[in-house]
Design an enzyme around this catalytic site. Structure first.
Site, short mmCIF file in Angstrom:
data_model
loop_
_atom_site.label_atom_id
_atom_site.label_comp_id
_atom_site.label_asym_id
_atom_site.label_seq_id
_atom_site.Cartn_x
_atom_site.Cartn_y
_atom_site.Cartn_z
N ASP A 1 -31.42 -4.53 6.66
CA ASP A 1 -30.99 -5.03 7.98
C ASP A 1 -31.07 -3.98 9.08
OD1 ASP A 1 -28.76 -3.63 6.98
OD2 ASP A 1 -27.36 -5.29 7.25
N GLN B 1 -28.38 -3.94 3.04
CA GLN B 1 -29.03 -2.98 2.14
C GLN B 1 -28.22 -2.78 0.85
OE1 GLN B 1 -29.71 0.02 5.73
NE2 GLN B 1 -30.68 0.76 3.87
N HIS B 2 -28.90 -2.23 -0.13
CA HIS B 2 -28.30 -1.62 -1.34
C HIS B 2 -27.78 -2.58 -2.40
CE1 HIS B 2 -28.43 1.78 1.35
NE2 HIS B 2 -27.38 1.39 2.04
O1 LIG Z 1 -24.89 0.04 3.74
C1 LIG Z 1 -25.39 -0.13 4.84
C2 LIG Z 1 -26.40 0.81 5.37
O2 LIG Z 1 -26.63 1.91 4.54
C3 LIG Z 1 -24.98 -1.32 5.65
O3 LIG Z 1 -25.36 -1.18 6.98
C4 LIG Z 1 -25.47 -2.60 5.03
O4 LIG Z 1 -26.88 -2.68 5.24
C5 LIG Z 1 -24.73 -3.82 5.53
O5 LIG Z 1 -24.94 -4.10 6.87
P1 LIG Z 1 -24.14 -5.21 7.72
O6 LIG Z 1 -24.13 -6.46 6.92
O7 LIG Z 1 -22.81 -4.67 8.02
O8 LIG Z 1 -24.94 -5.36 8.99
#
Ligand SMILES: O=C(CO)[C@@H](O)[C@H](O)COP(=O)(O)O
Ligand SMILES: Nc1ncnc2c1ncn2[C@@H]1O[C@H](COP(=O)(O)OP(=O)(O)O)[C@@H](O)[C@H]1O
Length: 478
Positions: A239, A84-85
């Protein structure tokens, strides 16, 4: 590789922080028939071209996404879940303007503070408007950082996408078409409202100083395009939302995911606005909501501890299991990459309570697992405090494979823990979304998820000591 006879195949992609993972499965049952993966480079600012190269490596697809004999051969629909983000800035020709700033890049912490101060209502105003209180992870703060520090890049920018939007776009046969996103990933930007389901261009403009084009938010089971081979493209999602879809979360289920990030989340019918900013009021991929707490430090705390001790992860696991609960009084605050929950972007890790008596590799290993899990137990308390029911925890992500994690988690989380059969649940959720787009209907197809339950007597004293050390550190660092 050809189509498995009689099966309709769908694919799910997880373009996550450390790697791209792809599964191909039976659209009816979710049974996985093929898998692929490829690593991403390290770092918190990454050229999105690496993710597309990793996708090609994992699937054997050509640069235009043509499956030609590769992993995706014969696939009828594809869904993409992604970290995300991450801010993917594009110019007017859809060329990437600069490396994407990822969710774990903390350079925009000051921008987050500024944005809170600039909106009437401050933190409460942001929570009300977007479900989020700005911290460095959220896309809106990254836009402000670029506007302030890189005026040339800012001037070239025409649109902003997220990682899953970008990969989904590259998979389209028609790359001239308008890019799309979904409500789950849009809810992590800071310029979209989970209450109204609309963008907040005023907040994007507040951050960036002018308008930027944003992707259209597709419906949960919409077909957003086609690949060159004619496979349907599902909207994809963030994700964590994809993992929720892959696990078929029910009320009372809360997921603890131990990947690069640590996350704690459950499904909710109504939007959540936590003015403290601890719980992010995300949307999910089905039309519901996904209150979530995230830490910057999870599985890589263990890799760092293993490197410190000069052992591999399996030896670290055995060492931790050989130590007594409480690690002889050692407490690790695992803020190795700075931290988001609590919001300490410039923090470093802190080891407390070291004596000659407890200075053993086993205690140090155990303190790493306990510190990582105590941070997530705090997250579990925070989602519970917002009214999310917590009957059982489902443990997923790379570090859920660890025996020590499975042993220690139920004791620290204080609730029964289910460990779903090993699988890439983000990719499973993305594939399930693809199957949903293919079949249509009000709900995604029902796919079974088997899990084993692990229990342990709660060890409150470890959390109490962790809480004391955390609060002393917070008083020093804030
Ligand atoms: O910043 C967040 C949720 O807000 C993280 O959960 C990212 O979405 C990355 O996820 P992973 O790659 O660690 O699964
Ligand atoms: N048995 C294990 N014990 C501890 N950590 C593990 C184990 N297996 C994998 N990991 C860790 O899991 C992480 C990858 O998890 P994953 O959920 O795929 O991350 P992401 O989605 O953030 O890329 C890596 O840091 C890896 O070291």
């Amino acid at each position: 590789m050809g189509s498995e006879p009689g099966m309709t195949l769908v694919a799910g992609v997880d373009t996550s922080t450390q790697s791209t993972k792809v599964i191909v499965c039976d659209a009816e049952t979710g049974a996985v028939v093929r898998t692929g993966r490829a690593a991403h480079p390290d770092g918190t600012a990454v050229d999105p071209a690496h993710w597309w190269r990793a996708f090609q490596e994992a699937t054997g697809c050509g640069p235009d996404g043509d499956p030609a004999g590769g992993l995706l051969d014969g696939v009828a629909a594809i869904g993409v879940g992604g970290q995300q983000h991450g801010m993917v800035l594009l110019d007017e020709h859809n060329a990437v303007v600069r490396d994407a700033l990822l969710w774990n890049d903390t350079r925009s912490a000051g921008a987050a503070q500024d944005l809170i101060a600039e909106l009437p209502g401050g933190a409460a105003g942001w929570a009300e408007a977007t479900g989020l209180v700005p911290v460095a992870s959220f896309t809106v703060t990254k836009l402000r950082w670029v506007a302030q520090h890189e005026p040339d890049n800012a001037a070239r920018a025409h649109s902003v996408l997220l990682p899953h939007d970008w990969i989904t776009h590259l998979l389209r046969s028609d790359r001239g078409a308008e890019p799309t996103t979904d409500r789950g990933d849009a809810s992590g930007t800071g310029y979209w409202s989970p209450s109204t389901g609309e963008y907040r261009p005023d907040l994007l403009k507040l951050a960036f100083g002018r308008d930027l084009a944003v992707p259209r938010v597709a419906g949960p089971a919409e077909t957003v395009g086609e690949t060159v081979a004619g496979a349907l493209l599902a909207p994809g999602t963030g994700d964590n939302m994809a993992a929720a879809l892959g696990l078929g979360l029910r009320p009372g289920d809360v997921v603890v995911s131990l990947g690069t990030s640590g996350t704690v989340f459950g499904v909710a019918e109504r939007p959540v606005a936590d003015t403290s900013g601890t719980v992010a009021g995300f949307a999910d991929a089905t039309g519901r909501h996904l209150p979530l707490v995230a830490t910057l430090n999870a599985a890589r705390v263990l890799t760092a501890a293993a490197a410190l001790l000069g052992v591999d992860l399996s030896t670290l696991d055995s060492l931790a299991r050989s130590a007594e609960p409480g690690a002889g009084g050692l407490t690790l605050l695992p803020y190795l990459d700075g931290e988001r929950t609590p919001n300490l972007p410039d923090a470093k890790g802190l080891l407390n309570g070291l004596t000659r008596g407890n200075a053993t590799p086993a205690n140090l290993a155990r303190a790493a697992y306990e510190g990582m899990l105590c941070g997530l137990a705090d997250g579990l308390d925070a989602v519970r405090a917002l009214g999310v029911p917590v009957e059982r925890v489902l443990l997923i992500g790379g570090a859920a494979a660890s025996e020590a994690v499975r042993e220690i988690a139920p004791a620290l989380l204080g609730v029964p823990v289910s460990v779903p059969a090993p699988a890439e649940y983000v990719a499973v959720g993305a594939a399930r979304q693809a199957a949903w787009a293919l079949a249509g209907g009000a709900e995604p197809p029902s796919w079974p998820v088997s899990a084993v339950e692990v229990t342990a007597a709660p060890t409150k004293e470890i959390r109490e000591l962790y809480g004391q050390v955390r609060d002393r550190a917070l008083a020093l660092l804030k």
